[in-house]
Motif scaffolding. Structure first.
Motif, PDB file in Angstrom:
ATOM      1  N   LEU A   8     -16.412   1.936  -3.790  1.00  0.00           N
ATOM      2  CA  LEU A   8     -16.198   1.716  -5.222  1.00  0.00           C
ATOM      3  C   LEU A   8     -17.436   1.104  -5.878  1.00  0.00           C
ATOM      4  CD1 LEU A   8     -12.525   0.411  -5.304  1.00  0.00           C
ATOM      5  CD2 LEU A   8     -13.368   2.657  -5.956  1.00  0.00           C
ATOM      6  N   PRO A  31      -8.849   3.727  -1.952  1.00  0.00           N
ATOM      7  CA  PRO A  31      -8.796   3.804  -3.413  1.00  0.00           C
ATOM      8  C   PRO A  31      -9.454   5.072  -3.953  1.00  0.00           C
ATOM      9  CG  PRO A  31     -10.491   2.267  -2.731  1.00  0.00           C
ATOM     10  CD  PRO A  31      -9.775   2.701  -1.485  1.00  0.00           C
ATOM     11  N   PRO A 109      -1.583  -3.470  -5.089  1.00  0.00           N
ATOM     12  CA  PRO A 109      -2.433  -2.281  -4.952  1.00  0.00           C
ATOM     13  C   PRO A 109      -2.100  -1.545  -3.659  1.00  0.00           C
ATOM     14  CG  PRO A 109      -3.716  -4.269  -4.537  1.00  0.00           C
ATOM     15  CD  PRO A 109      -2.359  -4.709  -5.007  1.00  0.00           C
ATOM     16  N   SER A 111      -4.093  -0.049  -1.640  1.00  0.00           N
ATOM     17  CA  SER A 111      -5.124  -0.222  -0.617  1.00  0.00           C
ATOM     18  C   SER A 111      -5.483  -1.707  -0.547  1.00  0.00           C
ATOM     19  CB  SER A 111      -6.367   0.613  -0.953  1.00  0.00           C
ATOM     20  OG  SER A 111      -7.030   0.078  -2.081  1.00  0.00           O
ATOM     21  N   ASP A 113      -8.283  -2.951  -1.284  1.00  0.00           N
ATOM     22  CA  ASP A 113      -9.343  -3.251  -2.241  1.00  0.00           C
ATOM     23  C   ASP A 113      -8.739  -3.887  -3.492  1.00  0.00           C
ATOM     24  OD1 ASP A 113     -11.312  -2.865  -4.424  1.00  0.00           O
ATOM     25  OD2 ASP A 113     -12.454  -1.963  -2.783  1.00  0.00           O
ATOM     26  N   ASP A 116      -8.552  -1.896  -6.758  1.00  0.00           N
ATOM     27  CA  ASP A 116      -7.720  -0.699  -6.795  1.00  0.00           C
ATOM     28  C   ASP A 116      -6.595  -0.944  -7.796  1.00  0.00           C
ATOM     29  OD1 ASP A 116      -6.265   1.586  -6.320  1.00  0.00           O
ATOM     30  OD2 ASP A 116      -6.164   1.318  -4.153  1.00  0.00           O
ATOM     31  N   ARG A 118      -4.371   1.307  -8.976  1.00  0.00           N
ATOM     32  CA  ARG A 118      -3.242   2.237  -8.931  1.00  0.00           C
ATOM     33  C   ARG A 118      -1.930   1.486  -8.730  1.00  0.00           C
ATOM     34  NH1 ARG A 118      -4.689   5.912  -4.105  1.00  0.00           N
ATOM     35  NH2 ARG A 118      -5.382   3.884  -3.348  1.00  0.00           N
TER      36      ARG A 118
END
Length: 154
Positions: A8, A31, A109, A111, A113, A116, A118
């Motif tokens: 990322l 991600p 999240p 993931s 990370d 992330d 989402r």
């Protein structure tokens, strides 16, 4: 070693990993789109990158395959025999929890990370805690049909 966060930070939109870099007996959520390729294909990809002015790649939907090899216990799962009394079998069901589809909190999240953003209601991850509800349900089903069976028999 490159981490998911590094992808990322480099404004990456996908990642291709070789199976020597990434353990293939359990999964992680990424991600960005991700795929794992063989070491032989890794050499081909690197040659393409080195000999092409503007190399590009497309990650397509996976194709399934039939695994004809007998089941095995994944690297992160505990194994028998009982360490204190090796002649007693552990009454465990082998359920390593590899790639388990389960409910997921939409505020967490998908993931590891922290960037992330989402939000998902379901996720596929690996871990014995992910397989526990499924395995417990299977054991309860067997116990309902055989109420006198011991945990070792189940």
């Amino acid at each position: 070693m490159v981490t998911r966060s590094d992808i990322l930070l480099a404004n990456g939109v996908g990642v291709i990993m070789s199976d020597s870099f990434y353990s293939v007996d359990f999964a992680f959520s990424f991600p960005v789109p991700a795929t794992v390729i063989s070491n032989e294909d890794r050499v081909k990809v690197l040659n393409y990158i080195r000999t092409t002015e503007n190399p590009t790649a497309t990650i397509l939907v996976a194709q399934g395959w039939k695994d004809v090899v007998a089941a095995s216990v994944v690297s992160f799962s505990s194994r028998g025999p009982n360490p204190i009394t090796p002649d007693i079998l552990k009454p465990d069901i082998t359920a390593p929890g590899v790639d388990i589809l389960a409910a997921w909190s939409p505020v967490a999240p998908p993931s590891i990370d922290y960037k992330d953003t989402r939000s998902l209601n379901f996720n596929i991850i690996s871990g014995t805690s992910m397989s526990c509800p499924h395995t417990s349900a299977a054991a309860a089903y067997v116990k309902a049909g055989h109420p006198n069976w011991s945990p070792a028999a189940i």
